[in-house]
Design a protein around this motif. Structure first.
Motif, PDB file in Angstrom:
ATOM      1  N   ASP A 122       0.992  -0.921  -0.036  1.00  0.00           N
ATOM      2  CA  ASP A 122      -0.125   0.411  -0.099  1.00  0.00           C
ATOM      3  C   ASP A 122       0.694   0.893  -0.369  1.00  0.00           C
ATOM      4  OD1 ASP A 122      -2.878  -1.962  -0.172  1.00  0.00           O
ATOM      5  OD2 ASP A 122      -2.957  -1.602   1.968  1.00  0.00           O
ATOM      6  N   ALA A 123       1.925   1.194   1.113  1.00  0.00           N
ATOM      7  CA  ALA A 123       2.708   2.373   0.660  1.00  0.00           C
ATOM      8  C   ALA A 123       3.818   2.188  -0.341  1.00  0.00           C
ATOM      9  CB  ALA A 123       4.094   2.565   1.893  1.00  0.00           C
ATOM     10  N   LEU A 124       3.494   2.241  -1.497  1.00  0.00           N
ATOM     11  CA  LEU A 124       4.330   1.720  -2.437  1.00  0.00           C
ATOM     12  C   LEU A 124       3.136   1.477  -4.194  1.00  0.00           C
ATOM     13  CD1 LEU A 124       6.780  -0.637  -2.373  1.00  0.00           C
ATOM     14  CD2 LEU A 124       7.589   0.765  -2.641  1.00  0.00           C
ATOM     15  N   LYS A 125       2.195   1.896  -3.695  1.00  0.00           N
ATOM     16  CA  LYS A 125       1.086   2.732  -4.431  1.00  0.00           C
ATOM     17  C   LYS A 125       1.546   3.233  -5.624  1.00  0.00           C
ATOM     18  CE  LYS A 125      -2.620  -0.293  -3.675  1.00  0.00           C
ATOM     19  NZ  LYS A 125      -3.963  -0.634  -2.783  1.00  0.00           N
ATOM     20  N   GLY A 126       1.905   3.783  -6.870  1.00  0.00           N
ATOM     21  CA  GLY A 126       1.744   4.541  -7.570  1.00  0.00           C
ATOM     22  C   GLY A 126       3.499   4.909  -7.977  1.00  0.00           C
ATOM     23  N   VAL A 127       4.706   3.852  -6.912  1.00  0.00           N
ATOM     24  CA  VAL A 127       5.478   3.787  -7.127  1.00  0.00           C
ATOM     25  C   VAL A 127       6.452   3.880  -8.078  1.00  0.00           C
ATOM     26  CG1 VAL A 127       8.171   4.098  -5.763  1.00  0.00           C
ATOM     27  CG2 VAL A 127       5.890   4.851  -4.790  1.00  0.00           C
ATOM     28  N   ASP A 128       7.470   3.744  -8.751  1.00  0.00           N
ATOM     29  CA  ASP A 128       8.124   2.665  -9.430  1.00  0.00           C
ATOM     30  C   ASP A 128       9.505   2.919  -9.216  1.00  0.00           C
ATOM     31  OD1 ASP A 128       8.996   0.810 -11.960  1.00  0.00           O
ATOM     32  OD2 ASP A 128       9.908   2.572 -12.784  1.00  0.00           O
ATOM     33  N   ILE A 151       2.985  -7.003  -4.027  1.00  0.00           N
ATOM     34  CA  ILE A 151       3.251  -5.699  -4.226  1.00  0.00           C
ATOM     35  C   ILE A 151       3.054  -5.954  -5.768  1.00  0.00           C
ATOM     36  CG2 ILE A 151       5.575  -4.849  -4.791  1.00  0.00           C
ATOM     37  CD1 ILE A 151       5.195  -5.522  -2.257  1.00  0.00           C
ATOM     38  N   TYR A 152       2.459  -6.358  -6.578  1.00  0.00           N
ATOM     39  CA  TYR A 152       2.778  -6.901  -8.457  1.00  0.00           C
ATOM     40  C   TYR A 152       1.304  -5.740  -7.885  1.00  0.00           C
ATOM     41  CZ  TYR A 152       0.905  -7.970 -12.706  1.00  0.00           C
ATOM     42  OH  TYR A 152       0.167  -7.872 -13.689  1.00  0.00           O
ATOM     43  N   ASN A 153       0.263  -6.204  -7.565  1.00  0.00           N
ATOM     44  CA  ASN A 153      -1.315  -5.464  -7.586  1.00  0.00           C
ATOM     45  C   ASN A 153      -1.096  -4.366  -6.494  1.00  0.00           C
ATOM     46  OD1 ASN A 153      -2.107  -8.575  -8.055  1.00  0.00           O
ATOM     47  ND2 ASN A 153      -2.926  -8.820  -6.000  1.00  0.00           N
ATOM     48  N   ALA A 154      -0.357  -3.863  -6.524  1.00  0.00           N
ATOM     49  CA  ALA A 154       0.383  -1.942  -5.954  1.00  0.00           C
ATOM     50  C   ALA A 154       0.854  -1.371  -7.473  1.00  0.00           C
ATOM     51  CB  ALA A 154       0.610  -2.108  -5.027  1.00  0.00           C
ATOM     52  N   GLY A 155       0.564  -2.783  -8.165  1.00  0.00           N
ATOM     53  CA  GLY A 155       1.537  -1.464  -9.581  1.00  0.00           C
ATOM     54  C   GLY A 155       2.715  -2.263 -10.016  1.00  0.00           C
ATOM     55  N   LEU A 156       3.253  -2.263  -8.751  1.00  0.00           N
ATOM     56  CA  LEU A 156       5.145  -2.507  -8.986  1.00  0.00           C
ATOM     57  C   LEU A 156       5.286  -3.298 -10.391  1.00  0.00           C
ATOM     58  CD1 LEU A 156       4.087  -1.586  -5.690  1.00  0.00           C
ATOM     59  CD2 LEU A 156       7.095  -1.498  -6.475  1.00  0.00           C
ATOM     60  N   ARG A 157       6.077  -2.941 -11.326  1.00  0.00           N
ATOM     61  CA  ARG A 157       6.088  -4.115 -12.231  1.00  0.00           C
ATOM     62  C   ARG A 157       8.315  -4.748 -13.038  1.00  0.00           C
ATOM     63  NH1 ARG A 157       1.507  -4.598 -11.256  1.00  0.00           N
ATOM     64  NH2 ARG A 157       0.406  -4.446 -12.894  1.00  0.00           N
ATOM     65  N   ARG A 158       8.215  -3.771 -11.534  1.00  0.00           N
ATOM     66  CA  ARG A 158       9.820  -3.891 -11.733  1.00  0.00           C
ATOM     67  C   ARG A 158      10.668  -5.178 -10.522  1.00  0.00           C
ATOM     68  NH1 ARG A 158      12.083   1.760 -11.771  1.00  0.00           N
ATOM     69  NH2 ARG A 158      13.931   0.319 -12.224  1.00  0.00           N
ATOM     70  N   LEU A 159      10.162  -6.408 -10.493  1.00  0.00           N
ATOM     71  CA  LEU A 159      10.362  -6.979  -9.270  1.00  0.00           C
ATOM     72  C   LEU A 159      11.339  -8.454  -9.548  1.00  0.00           C
ATOM     73  CD1 LEU A 159       6.380  -7.502  -8.530  1.00  0.00           C
ATOM     74  CD2 LEU A 159       7.532  -5.655  -7.633  1.00  0.00           C
ATOM     75  N   GLY A 160      11.667  -8.707  -8.214  1.00  0.00           N
ATOM     76  CA  GLY A 160      12.458  -9.426  -8.368  1.00  0.00           C
ATOM     77  C   GLY A 160      12.622 -11.021  -7.284  1.00  0.00           C
ATOM     78  N   VAL A 161      13.176 -11.899  -7.344  1.00  0.00           N
ATOM     79  CA  VAL A 161      12.728 -12.642  -5.587  1.00  0.00           C
ATOM     80  C   VAL A 161      14.129 -13.519  -5.482  1.00  0.00           C
ATOM     81  CG1 VAL A 161      10.409 -13.637  -5.707  1.00  0.00           C
ATOM     82  CG2 VAL A 161      12.671 -15.258  -6.951  1.00  0.00           C
TER      83      VAL A 161
END
Ligand code: PEP
Ligand code: MN
Length: 262
Positions: A122-128, A151-161
């Protein structure tokens, strides 16, 4: 998750492996700057340091807190490295973003807690910003994937594990059992998600770092996150598993990187 984007950082070529290195914890400004300068000299481009340290038991060093973020900013200004730190709460996210941290990661204890992960999401919504999600301490693949989805559902797309091994009650060679089949199954389920290996927390001892890095490369991992400290024996946390920047460079130079078909 077909629309994930690569963790592109200007100036960093995308050849495998992508390396993130730095101390378990930011301890003092001097320790952070010394380690960072030595890592930069060895060609490391992304610097990690824990500012808030989730400890299993109270009474240990729990991180320097916000004060350390200014040190990471200095690392960035003086060495040109990108910076990465762990966030576990909404406040950590706001503070890290305010101080220009480039990459965030979610620690193993936090991934195991859906409310905490949702708060971060939630804190990351709208952040890239790139976000790397460590596996939960327990070998629960669905919980790990669930954290990625939040995290994906909050709109973030540059993800990794990050695979950092799984705790077990019995004592083993490893601090955290690698159970390689779990990250490999995750990659089968989410094939376009970059996967990093954290040999430091899997091995728990410095002599296991090199073979674990090689195993991760042999399995086609995309990158490594390795703990490195200018004076490992004096580290305030995880001293047995940290390597000097010079030793890290040696380990990386010895790696045999084969083309993998996954
Ligand atoms: C760390 O990266 O220093 C750390 C606390 O790791 P983990 O969350 O994997 O235990
Ligand atoms: Mn650590």
């Amino acid at each position: 998750m077909k629309d994930l984007q690569p963790i592109l950082l200007p100036g960093i070529d995308r050849k495998r492996p992508l390396i993130i290195a730095g101390p378990c914890s930011a301890e003092t400004e001097e320790q952070v700057m010394n380690t960072a300068r030595q890592l930069a000299e060895q060609g490391i481009k992304i610097f990690r340091a824990g500012i808030w340290k989730p400890r299993t038991k109270p009474g240990g060093f729990e991180g320097v807190g916000v004060e350390g973020l200014a040190w990471l900013k200095r690392v960035k200004e003086e060495t040109g490295m990108y910076t990465a730190t762990e966030v576990a709460t909404e406040r950590h996210v706001f503070e890290a973003l305010k101080h220009g941290i480039d990459i965030l990661w979610i620690g193993a204890r936090t991934t195991a807690n859906p409310f905490a992960v949702q708060e971060i999401a939630d804190a990351l919504k709208g952040v890239d910003i790139p976000v790397l999600i460590k596996n939960p301490v327990n070998p629960d693949l669905e919980l790990w994937i669930g954290a990625v989805e939040r995290i994906y559902n909050a709109g973030l797309r540059r993800l990794g594990v990050i695979h950092r091994g799984f705790s077990s009650y019995d004592k083993h060679l490893y601090r955290n059992m690698p159970q390689w089949h779990i990250p490999i199954e995750l990659r089968r389920r989410l094939p376009n998600l970059p996967i990093f290996c954290d040999p430091s927390h899997i091995g728990g001892k410095r002599e296991l770092v090199a073979p674990l890095c090689q195993q991760a490369m042999d399995m086609g991992f995309d990158g490594l996150i390795v703990e490195s400290h200018c004076d490992p024996d004096c580290a305030w946390s995880d001293k047995n598993q940290q390597v000097t920047p010079e030793a890290l460079s040696y380990i990386l130079n010895m790696l045999v990187i084969r083309e993998t078909t996954q």
